[in-house]
Design a protein around this motif. Structure first.
Motif, PDB file in Angstrom:
ATOM      1  N   MET A   1       4.462 -34.991   6.069  1.00 24.34           N
ATOM      2  CA  MET A   1       4.721 -34.277   4.792  1.00 24.34           C
ATOM      3  C   MET A   1       5.657 -35.123   4.240  1.00 24.34           C
ATOM      4  SD  MET A   1       2.435 -32.659   3.091  1.00 24.34           S
ATOM      5  CE  MET A   1       2.614 -31.469   1.400  1.00 24.34           C
ATOM      6  N   ALA A   2       6.900 -35.518   4.812  1.00 24.25           N
ATOM      7  CA  ALA A   2       8.014 -35.950   4.083  1.00 24.25           C
ATOM      8  C   ALA A   2       7.674 -37.543   3.998  1.00 24.25           C
ATOM      9  CB  ALA A   2       9.215 -36.061   5.416  1.00 24.25           C
ATOM     10  N   LEU A   3       6.815 -38.358   4.819  1.00 21.43           N
ATOM     11  CA  LEU A   3       6.354 -39.611   4.517  1.00 21.43           C
ATOM     12  C   LEU A   3       5.544 -39.593   3.292  1.00 21.43           C
ATOM     13  CD1 LEU A   3       5.489 -40.716   8.485  1.00 21.43           C
ATOM     14  CD2 LEU A   3       7.534 -41.634   6.592  1.00 21.43           C
ATOM     15  N   LEU A   4       4.427 -38.663   3.282  1.00 21.54           N
ATOM     16  CA  LEU A   4       3.545 -38.623   2.284  1.00 21.54           C
ATOM     17  C   LEU A   4       4.058 -38.486   1.031  1.00 21.54           C
ATOM     18  CD1 LEU A   4       0.480 -36.731   3.953  1.00 21.54           C
ATOM     19  CD2 LEU A   4       0.503 -39.283   3.324  1.00 21.54           C
ATOM     20  N   THR A   5       4.932 -37.513   0.832  1.00 21.07           N
ATOM     21  CA  THR A   5       5.490 -37.157  -0.334  1.00 21.07           C
ATOM     22  C   THR A   5       6.496 -38.333  -1.125  1.00 21.07           C
ATOM     23  OG1 THR A   5       7.480 -35.975   0.492  1.00 21.07           O
ATOM     24  CG2 THR A   5       5.551 -34.765  -0.157  1.00 21.07           C
ATOM     25  N   ALA A   6       6.932 -39.332  -0.198  1.00 14.75           N
ATOM     26  CA  ALA A   6       7.606 -40.367  -0.581  1.00 14.75           C
ATOM     27  C   ALA A   6       6.904 -41.582  -0.893  1.00 14.75           C
ATOM     28  CB  ALA A   6       8.977 -40.700   0.498  1.00 14.75           C
ATOM     29  N   ALA A   7       5.534 -41.721  -0.423  1.00 17.08           N
ATOM     30  CA  ALA A   7       4.833 -42.811  -0.340  1.00 17.08           C
ATOM     31  C   ALA A   7       4.168 -43.294  -1.778  1.00 17.08           C
ATOM     32  CB  ALA A   7       3.770 -42.804   0.700  1.00 17.08           C
ATOM     33  N   ALA A   8       4.849 -43.475  -2.976  1.00  8.26           N
ATOM     34  CA  ALA A   8       4.462 -43.999  -4.197  1.00  8.26           C
ATOM     35  C   ALA A   8       3.925 -45.143  -3.835  1.00  8.26           C
ATOM     36  CB  ALA A   8       5.198 -43.847  -5.373  1.00  8.26           C
ATOM     37  N   PRO A   9       2.791 -45.506  -4.738  1.00  7.12           N
ATOM     38  CA  PRO A   9       2.374 -47.106  -4.451  1.00  7.12           C
ATOM     39  C   PRO A   9       3.292 -47.864  -4.811  1.00  7.12           C
ATOM     40  CG  PRO A   9       0.522 -45.545  -5.514  1.00  7.12           C
ATOM     41  CD  PRO A   9       1.783 -44.930  -5.362  1.00  7.12           C
ATOM     42  N   GLY A  10       3.211 -49.075  -4.193  1.00  7.28           N
ATOM     43  CA  GLY A  10       4.131 -50.181  -4.771  1.00  7.28           C
ATOM     44  C   GLY A  10       5.844 -50.067  -4.449  1.00  7.28           C
ATOM     45  N   THR A  11       6.037 -48.945  -3.483  1.00  5.66           N
ATOM     46  CA  THR A  11       7.268 -48.735  -3.507  1.00  5.66           C
ATOM     47  C   THR A  11       7.697 -48.727  -1.922  1.00  5.66           C
ATOM     48  OG1 THR A  11       7.102 -46.150  -3.584  1.00  5.66           O
ATOM     49  CG2 THR A  11       7.879 -47.647  -5.612  1.00  5.66           C
ATOM     50  N   ASP A  12       8.908 -48.898  -1.473  1.00  6.18           N
ATOM     51  CA  ASP A  12       8.985 -48.857  -0.052  1.00  6.18           C
ATOM     52  C   ASP A  12       9.697 -47.364  -0.002  1.00  6.18           C
ATOM     53  OD1 ASP A  12       8.268 -51.068   0.624  1.00  6.18           O
ATOM     54  OD2 ASP A  12      10.319 -52.263   0.551  1.00  6.18           O
ATOM     55  N   ILE A  13       9.872 -46.849   1.569  1.00  4.07           N
ATOM     56  CA  ILE A  13      10.460 -45.607   1.731  1.00  4.07           C
ATOM     57  C   ILE A  13      11.724 -45.750   2.311  1.00  4.07           C
ATOM     58  CG2 ILE A  13      10.040 -43.673   3.177  1.00  4.07           C
ATOM     59  CD1 ILE A  13       7.257 -43.849   2.567  1.00  4.07           C
ATOM     60  N   LEU A  14      12.868 -45.503   1.843  1.00  2.00           N
ATOM     61  CA  LEU A  14      14.253 -45.372   2.205  1.00  2.00           C
ATOM     62  C   LEU A  14      14.164 -43.999   3.241  1.00  2.00           C
ATOM     63  CD1 LEU A  14      16.480 -46.681  -0.559  1.00  2.00           C
ATOM     64  CD2 LEU A  14      15.014 -47.859   1.072  1.00  2.00           C
ATOM     65  N   TRP A  15      14.249 -44.200   4.462  1.00  2.00           N
ATOM     66  CA  TRP A  15      14.149 -43.164   5.441  1.00  2.00           C
ATOM     67  C   TRP A  15      15.689 -42.718   5.983  1.00  2.00           C
ATOM     68  CZ3 TRP A  15      10.328 -39.835   6.597  1.00  2.00           C
ATOM     69  CH2 TRP A  15      10.922 -39.009   7.800  1.00  2.00           C
ATOM     70  N   THR A  16      15.699 -41.239   5.767  1.00  2.26           N
ATOM     71  CA  THR A  16      16.662 -40.889   6.335  1.00  2.26           C
ATOM     72  C   THR A  16      16.144 -39.355   7.102  1.00  2.26           C
ATOM     73  OG1 THR A  16      17.489 -39.319   4.453  1.00  2.26           O
ATOM     74  CG2 THR A  16      18.492 -41.605   4.828  1.00  2.26           C
ATOM     75  N   GLU A  17      16.716 -39.028   7.895  1.00  2.23           N
ATOM     76  CA  GLU A  17      16.440 -37.671   8.603  1.00  2.23           C
ATOM     77  C   GLU A  17      16.718 -36.358   7.566  1.00  2.23           C
ATOM     78  OE1 GLU A  17      17.133 -35.269  12.806  1.00  2.23           O
ATOM     79  OE2 GLU A  17      17.184 -37.383  12.851  1.00  2.23           O
ATOM     80  N   ASP A  18      17.420 -36.556   6.568  1.00  2.00           N
ATOM     81  CA  ASP A  18      17.598 -35.787   5.585  1.00  2.00           C
ATOM     82  C   ASP A  18      16.363 -35.058   5.074  1.00  2.00           C
ATOM     83  OD1 ASP A  18      20.353 -35.807   6.162  1.00  2.00           O
ATOM     84  OD2 ASP A  18      20.732 -37.223   4.223  1.00  2.00           O
ATOM     85  N   LYS A  19      15.303 -35.998   4.802  1.00  2.33           N
ATOM     86  CA  LYS A  19      13.951 -35.664   4.380  1.00  2.33           C
ATOM     87  C   LYS A  19      13.557 -34.578   5.058  1.00  2.33           C
ATOM     88  CE  LYS A  19      13.027 -40.304   2.658  1.00  2.33           C
ATOM     89  NZ  LYS A  19      12.882 -40.024   1.259  1.00  2.33           N
ATOM     90  N   LEU A  20      13.614 -34.432   6.399  1.00  2.00           N
ATOM     91  CA  LEU A  20      12.889 -33.468   7.329  1.00  2.00           C
ATOM     92  C   LEU A  20      13.047 -32.054   7.283  1.00  2.00           C
ATOM     93  CD1 LEU A  20      12.819 -35.999  10.282  1.00  2.00           C
ATOM     94  CD2 LEU A  20      10.966 -35.184   8.788  1.00  2.00           C
TER      95      LEU A  20
END
Length: 873
Positions: free
Chosen positions: A553-572
């Motif tokens: 869910m953390a990955l999906l909600t951040a996965a807008a087309p054409g954009t990269d995901i800046l990953w931090t554990e804060d999303k979880l």
């Protein structure tokens, strides 16, 4: 009936992952008459383990595949792994080295046996990880690029290309890795911008009689070690500085070899001294210049990056040690004119980071332009679409500038090129099966080509080789072309373009109808994750900590087309909290079902008679509409965000809160419970593609093994939009009810009033707002903590909510609000002053200015709210 108190996904996720496998729930049928949806996995390397890029990609694929399956499609997600030629050979060589065994000592056949042994023991790690994280593949169709069936397809394609005149063998300049001991394609090369040097070397000019003229040409080079292989010096025909030298020669320093001065555009009058050395054996541009001027090749660096016998006194030295010695010797002879710093791009092996050596060697190539033309046409006419649009442009740029593909690799692990050399007459044969004798001289003294094919050659056949080609199988007939390909941009040309070319050439159709390119998962600073940077994240570590569904869910909600995901554990934590919210809602329902005397079940729906029932059915209908449309066009973030908002913001926060006011002990399965349970079950189905583990656990508990139901929620029907289910009146009335309750809660929070304290309030309203307030007065009182009087009147807006306070409480609130208003006015003044300062605006970073503007807007909204609250006192 009761659920455990604590949401612990680690307790049930492995069980459901294994159950899905044991039941073979996701096996596709090649005889089904249902609509078809097929997708092949980008095969991860057999050496690999899951990383966050895989997790994002597999989550997107799994979401769309699960959704299609629930929409009634005969769905195939075909899994498998790539043999990863260089990577796998390096891993096994390293392991053997730890035992003191060298590959060359073993011999080819024994080494290949060792690789197969390694694959049997360690090669399935990433597949097991995929199964554990719930990938709903058809595991009965799992393939490996070195399977016998795929190997046959590789031979068939290679021979087919040879028969079409699209495969040839020739001496060309290649990128050579001295560590991997193989040629690399341009796409397997990494470019590292670094600070180097530009050495200026004097080349003595000689006249037609071979005598020194006393003049010198100063040549600029970034690689003095290759000068030993120079066979010419180039000047530009238009460079007036050197017109008098046309037709003369120079003496190659250190080697005392006379070489010609040639006229060629390779020399740029604006770069360095305008004179360049020409080393056809060690530079791709010089190689082409050498062909234009018929210059010989003098190879002074070998495949192990050591100087050859042609290097004279420097033979046997490492290339970089030789560089130092050559520079020192030139300086001692007075032939080093100078050294200057110079920024250059160093080519390295993308796999082992060794600096590459351009070498001329005999390799196998595929002519790409005829194949590329068909692949471009297929995208131009819409047979295959590429999204986002920017990658379509990139695809065309690459294809229009395509070069012939060097497909041979000097490795032992991989698909051996199906070619045989006759040691008696030298004839070369390319064949599907090993020939018994030479087709020219009938000799049986044949030797198979030792090179293997580039890994991407076999990967390029993946969409059809995995389905049984070259046999006309039922799988191919039904599932090819595949419906969708989801991949990262870094393999758009490596893989996607080659699949397009091979699919069109050998299947007569594109390999997939749609290509969706997802972004990269980067670290918090926006850097690409890599082991060398030490910023990688192990998905299995975080799934163990937070649960697979939370990571998805953390990955999906951040996965807008054409954009990269800046990953931090804060999303979880937020995603896990969402799962916990659903778990607690289910636990609350099960507890109250027990009190009502209801066994877990999925009942038939009842007519929607209450406002909350009409409203939630309309909202579920709207959520289903958004999710279906979003998933249809690969907007995974939009679908996930909609699921989240509906389940938490509408079902949990409002519907259950209103519904529980109607609960009574021993009520049985009345209409309130029927509507609540059918809505809950539909909400689980809505969420299932994104959070399959949690929804399976709760749905199975609710279904309670009742006959006639699907075996799994993942096989149940996905909620669909119905125009009849839209209820604008219920949504409008519920909006008024929510606004009244929210206004009371906001007032309580603003005034910092004890949440448990009852407040006396008077609501003045007219029209529909008055009717809603009168009908739901008790609900408003309970959910907002009020003692409420409802009056008819003419408020400025839909309603006016007035609160009764003691004189002392009112005075304390006035003082607090006045102080807060004063501070907000100061904040607004400071922000406006900063934004009016042209000097500050010209220097401040863009994100700082944007932050100030955002804060200013929030300050103004808060000020308006505080002033309204003060006026209400």
């Amino acid at each position: 009936m009761q659920l455990e108190k604590v949401y612990e996904p680690q307790r049930f996720e492995p069980r459901w992952a294994q159950w899905w496998l044991d039941e073979a729930l996701y096996a596709a049928s090649n005889t089904s008459t249902k609509p078809m949806f097929s997708l092949v996995i980008p095969p991860p390397n057999v050496t690999g383990s899951l990383h966050m890029g895989h997790m994002l990609e597999h989550t997107m694929i799994d979401m769309v595949v699960r959704w299609r399956r629930m929409c009634g499609y005969n769905t195939l997600w075909l899994p498998g792994t790539d043999h990863a030629g260089i990577a796998t050979q390096m891993v096994v060589e390293r392991q053997l080295g730890q035992q003191g065994i060298k590959r060359l000592d073993l011999g080819r056949e024994k080494f290949e046996e060792k690789v197969w042994e390694w694959k049997a023991v360690s090669g399935g790690r990433i597949v097991e990880q995929m199964k554990r994280t719930g990938a709903s593949c058809d595991w009965t169709r799992e393939r490996f690029t070195m399977d016998e069936g795929l190997s046959r397809a590789v031979r068939e394609v290679f021979v087919g290309l040879w028969e079409r005149g699209l495969v040839y063998r020739g001496e060309y300049m290649v990128n050579w890795c001295p560590r991997c001991n193989t040629a690399l394609s341009d796409l397997e090369v990494a470019h590292d911008d670094t600070q180097g040097s530009l050495w200026h070397i004097k080349y003595p000019v000689i006249d037609a009689s071979g005598s020194l003229t006393g003049d010198h040409l100063v040549v600029a080079t970034t690689r003095p070690e290759t000068m030993l292989g120079d066979t010419g010096v180039a000047i530009n025909a238009k460079d007036e500085r050197y017109l008098h030298l046309h037709g003369l020669r120079v003496r190659l320093p250190l080697m005392d070899r006379d070489i010609p001065i040639i006229l060629d555009d390779l020399a740029d009058p604006a770069f360095g001294t305008g004179v360049v050395k020409v080393t056809p054996a060690h530079d791709p541009n010089d190689f082409e210049a050498g062909k234009r001027h018929n210059l010989p090749h003098v190879k002074v660096i070998n495949e192990h990056a050591q100087m050859t016998a042609e290097a004279g006194a420097y033979a046997g030295m490492d290339r970089f040690d030789a560089r130092k010695k050559i520079v020192a010797d030139l300086e001692a002879l007075g032939l080093l004119a100078g050294i200057q710093p110079h920024n250059l791009s160093v080519t390295k092996c993308d796999r082992c980071t060794t600096i590459l050596e351009p070498l001329v060697s005999k390799q196998w190539f595929v002519s790409m332009k005829p194949l590329a033309e068909k692949a471009m046409a297929a995208v131009e006419d819409g047979r295959t679409t590429i999204e986002p649009e920017q990658w379509r442009t990139t695809y065309f740029h690459w294809m229009r500038n395509i070069r012939d593909w060097c497909v041979s690799r000097q490795l032992w692990w991989g698909h051996r090129i199906p070619a045989w050399h006759c040691d008696d007459c030298g004839h070369l044969m390319v064949a599907r099966e090993e020939p018994a004798k030479c087709t020219e001289c009938s000799s049986a003294n044949l030797r198979q080509e030792t090179d293997v094919l580039d890994t991407w050659f076999s990967s390029g056949l993946w969409p059809f080789s995995t389905m049984g080609w070259p046999e006309p199988t039922a799988d191919l007939k039904l599932f090819y072309p595949t419906s969708l390909m989801i991949m990262g941009f870094e393999i758009l040309f490596f893989w996607c373009a080659r699949m397009m070319m091979f699919g069109l050439e050998f299947m007569g159709d594109v390999p997939f109808r749609h290509v969706y390119i997802h972004g990269i998962v980067r670290d918090a600073q926006g850097k690409k994750m890599s082991k060398t940077r030490g910023n990688t994240v192990d998905p299995l570590d975080i799934t163990e900590k937070y649960g697979t569904d939370a990571v998805r869910m953390a990955l999906l909600t951040a996965a807008a087309p054409g954009t990269d995901i800046l990953w931090t554990e804060d999303k979880l934590p937020a995603s896990r909290a969402f799962g916990n919210k659903i778990w607690n809602a289910a636990r609350f329902l099960f507890l109250n079902m027990e009190r009502a005397g209801i066994e877990p079940c999925i009942p038939d729906p009842a007519p929607a008679e209450t406002l909350e029932d009409k409203w939630i059915k309309s909202r579920l209908n709207a959520a289903a509409d958004i999710c279906n449309r979003a998933l249809e066009v690969n907007r995974y973030h939009e679908a996930a965000q909609t699921m989240w908002h509906f389940f938490w913001g509408e079902f949990c926060d409002w519907y259950i809160e209103l519904k529980k006011l109607r609960f009574t002990d021993n009520s049985g399965l009345d209409n309130n419970w029927r509507n609540l349970l059918t809505t809950f079950e539909a909400a689980l189905r809505l969420l299932s593609p994104a959070m399959p583990f949690l929804t399976e656990e709760l749905w199975q508990r609710l279904a309670n093994g009742a006959p006639g139901l699907p075996k799994s929620v993942t096989l149940a029907a996905y909620p669909q939009y119905s125009p009849d289910a839209h209820d604008a009146e219920a949504e409008r009335q519920m909006g008024l009810l929510q606004a009244i309750i929210t206004a009371a809660r906001t007032y309580r929070a603003d005034q910092k009033i004890d949440p448990k304290a009852k407040l006396a309030a008077r609501l003045v309203a007219s029209g529909e707002a008055l009717a809603v307030a009168q009908s739901f007065r008790e609900s408003i009182e309970k959910l907002a903590g009020l003692t409420l009087t409802v009056e008819s009147g003419t408020p400025k807006k839909d309603f006016e909510l007035l609160f009764e306070m003691s004189d002392a409480d009112a005075e304390a609130s006035r003082k607090r609000l006045a102080k807060e208003i004063e501070q907000l006015e100061k904040n607004i003044a400071n922000s406006e002053r900063q934004l009016a300062d042209e000097k500050f605006l010209s220097r401040a970073p863009e994100h700082i200015v944007a932050s100030i503007k955002e804060k200013l807007g929030n300050y103004k909204l808060e000020l308006e709210s505080k002033r309204a609250a003060l006026a209400g006192l």
